[in-house]
Design a protein around this motif. Structure first.
Motif, PDB file in Angstrom:
ATOM      1  N   TRP A 122       0.804  -1.217   0.000  1.00  0.00           N
ATOM      2  CA  TRP A 122       0.000   0.000   0.000  1.00  0.00           C
ATOM      3  C   TRP A 122       0.841   1.273   0.000  1.00  0.00           C
ATOM      4  N   ALA A 123       1.851   1.330   0.850  1.00  0.00           N
ATOM      5  CA  ALA A 123       2.621   2.570   0.997  1.00  0.00           C
ATOM      6  C   ALA A 123       3.397   2.931  -0.268  1.00  0.00           C
ATOM      7  N   GLN A 124       3.748   1.936  -1.084  1.00  0.00           N
ATOM      8  CA  GLN A 124       4.498   2.197  -2.312  1.00  0.00           C
ATOM      9  C   GLN A 124       3.612   2.266  -3.545  1.00  0.00           C
ATOM     10  N   SER A 125       2.524   1.520  -3.557  1.00  0.00           N
ATOM     11  CA  SER A 125       1.702   1.431  -4.766  1.00  0.00           C
ATOM     12  C   SER A 125       0.223   1.279  -4.423  1.00  0.00           C
ATOM     13  N   PRO A 126      -0.407   2.341  -3.959  1.00  0.00           N
ATOM     14  CA  PRO A 126      -1.826   2.250  -3.593  1.00  0.00           C
ATOM     15  C   PRO A 126      -2.721   1.830  -4.753  1.00  0.00           C
ATOM     16  N   LEU A 127      -2.413   2.280  -5.959  1.00  0.00           N
ATOM     17  CA  LEU A 127      -3.265   1.944  -7.096  1.00  0.00           C
ATOM     18  C   LEU A 127      -3.205   0.451  -7.407  1.00  0.00           C
ATOM     19  N   ARG A 128      -2.066  -0.146  -7.206  1.00  0.00           N
ATOM     20  CA  ARG A 128      -1.938  -1.589  -7.392  1.00  0.00           C
ATOM     21  C   ARG A 128      -2.801  -2.334  -6.375  1.00  0.00           C
ATOM     22  N   VAL A 129      -2.814  -1.842  -5.149  1.00  0.00           N
ATOM     23  CA  VAL A 129      -3.633  -2.470  -4.109  1.00  0.00           C
ATOM     24  C   VAL A 129      -5.118  -2.330  -4.436  1.00  0.00           C
ATOM     25  N   LEU A 130      -5.526  -1.153  -4.875  1.00  0.00           N
ATOM     26  CA  LEU A 130      -6.931  -0.946  -5.217  1.00  0.00           C
ATOM     27  C   LEU A 130      -7.355  -1.863  -6.358  1.00  0.00           C
ATOM     28  N   ALA A 131      -6.487  -2.015  -7.350  1.00  0.00           N
ATOM     29  CA  ALA A 131      -6.802  -2.918  -8.452  1.00  0.00           C
ATOM     30  C   ALA A 131      -6.964  -4.351  -7.953  1.00  0.00           C
ATOM     31  N   ARG A 132      -6.087  -4.759  -7.051  1.00  0.00           N
ATOM     32  CA  ARG A 132      -6.167  -6.106  -6.491  1.00  0.00           C
ATOM     33  C   ARG A 132      -7.446  -6.276  -5.679  1.00  0.00           C
TER      34      ARG A 132
END
Length: 295
Positions: free
Chosen positions: A111-121
């Motif tokens: 989350w701290a490095q790539s929030p958009l990746r987490v949201l997509a997941r």
């Protein structure tokens, strides 16, 4: 927030916008109240030896609460006993909420490095296998793509306050998601409650995905609260509190966020704080039941 308010909020500026929100009248008191509540549950004697059981029960109750806000208001025992979550729209919503809560804990380091990746997941987990077209799963919606918050549901008002809020265009969504991501990566020292509330509210406002945005927004709120260290064992389910406060109060507070005004933002943040406190109360009750041998 309105489009104008959001543009102003997320525009580059020397000061930290989350810190500015944290200083608004009423917010420091809400932050301190939440911290005191969290301290109460973490100091309970049951947490020293049986915290894993409290965490599991909190996750179940959080999923039930989040699904209820999206129109699938099942009794807790129904959620606990069911194994088939693919039979209809309500069952799929409950199943999506359960999957999200199971997945959220695996995404904290990302989350701290790539929030958009987490949201997509998170959207992939929620919508995968739930009758959502594969081409729309796990990515923000494109121009012209509709939002069906609860696929397959014919119940009026399903999806909670999202059904009535204006839908931002896809290009606005992309820009605001990028702004939100930059805000998270910048690691503001603002209190976790403030950051979690903004993440939750912004995702509700944007509805970046073609479905299950409410579930994803509330799961992201959980990721922030846990990942920030405020609730490292994930035993303070804000979703329980949001459901207990009711869909009408949730919608009214969300209107405050959409307004983008200082008063509206304070109303939303304090509402989210109260939801965390009610989630804490629920977990303290679980601790007491475990101590008595009743759970």
């Amino acid at each position: 927030m309105s489009t104008t308010a959001s543009d102003a909020f997320f525009a580059p500026r020397p000061e930290d916008p989350l810190a500015a929100l944290a200083a608004l009248p009423g917010v420091p008191g809400a932050v301190e109240s939440v911290r005191a509540a969290v301290d109460r549950v973490y100091s309970h004697r049951v947490m020293r030896r049986r915290s894993n059981e409290v965490t599991s029960e909190a996750a179940l109750r959080a999923a039930r609460g989040s699904a209820a806000l999206s129109g699938a208001d099942w009794a807790l025992e129904e959620v606990r006993r069911r194994t088939d979550f693919g039979s209809d729209a309500e069952a799929r919503t409950v199943g999506a909420a359960l999957r999200l809560n199971a997945e959220a804990g695996q995404l904290l380091s990302i989350w701290a490095q790539s929030p958009l990746r987490v949201l997509a997941r998170l959207h992939l987990v929620a919508a995968g296998g739930a009758g959502v077209p594969d081409r729309t799963v796990g990515r923000p919606r494109l121009a012209g793509e509709p939002v069906t918050e609860v696929p397959g549901s014919e119940v009026p008002g399903t999806g909670g306050p999202l059904a009535e809020a204006p839908l931002p265009a896809a290009d606005e969504v992309a820009g605001r998601l990028e702004g939100l991501s930059e805000l998270i990566v910048a690691a503001s020292p603002a209190p976790a409650l403030v950051t979690a509330s903004v993440v939750h509210g912004e995702l509700l406002a944007l509805r970046p995905f073609g479905s299950y945005n409410g579930l994803v927004a509330r799961a992201a709120e959980r990721v922030v609260l846990v990942g920030s260290g405020l609730d490292p064992k994930s035993v303070c389910p804000a979703e329980v509190g949001h459901a207990e406060l009711g869909r009408a109060a949730y919608a009214a507070a969300f209107e405050g966020y959409l307004s983008g005004t200082p008063g509206g933002m304070v109303a939303w943040i304090t509402h989210c704080g109260r939801a965390v406190e009610l989630g804490v109360r629920e977990s303290i009750a679980v601790c007491e039941a475990l101590q008595r041998g009743a759970a």
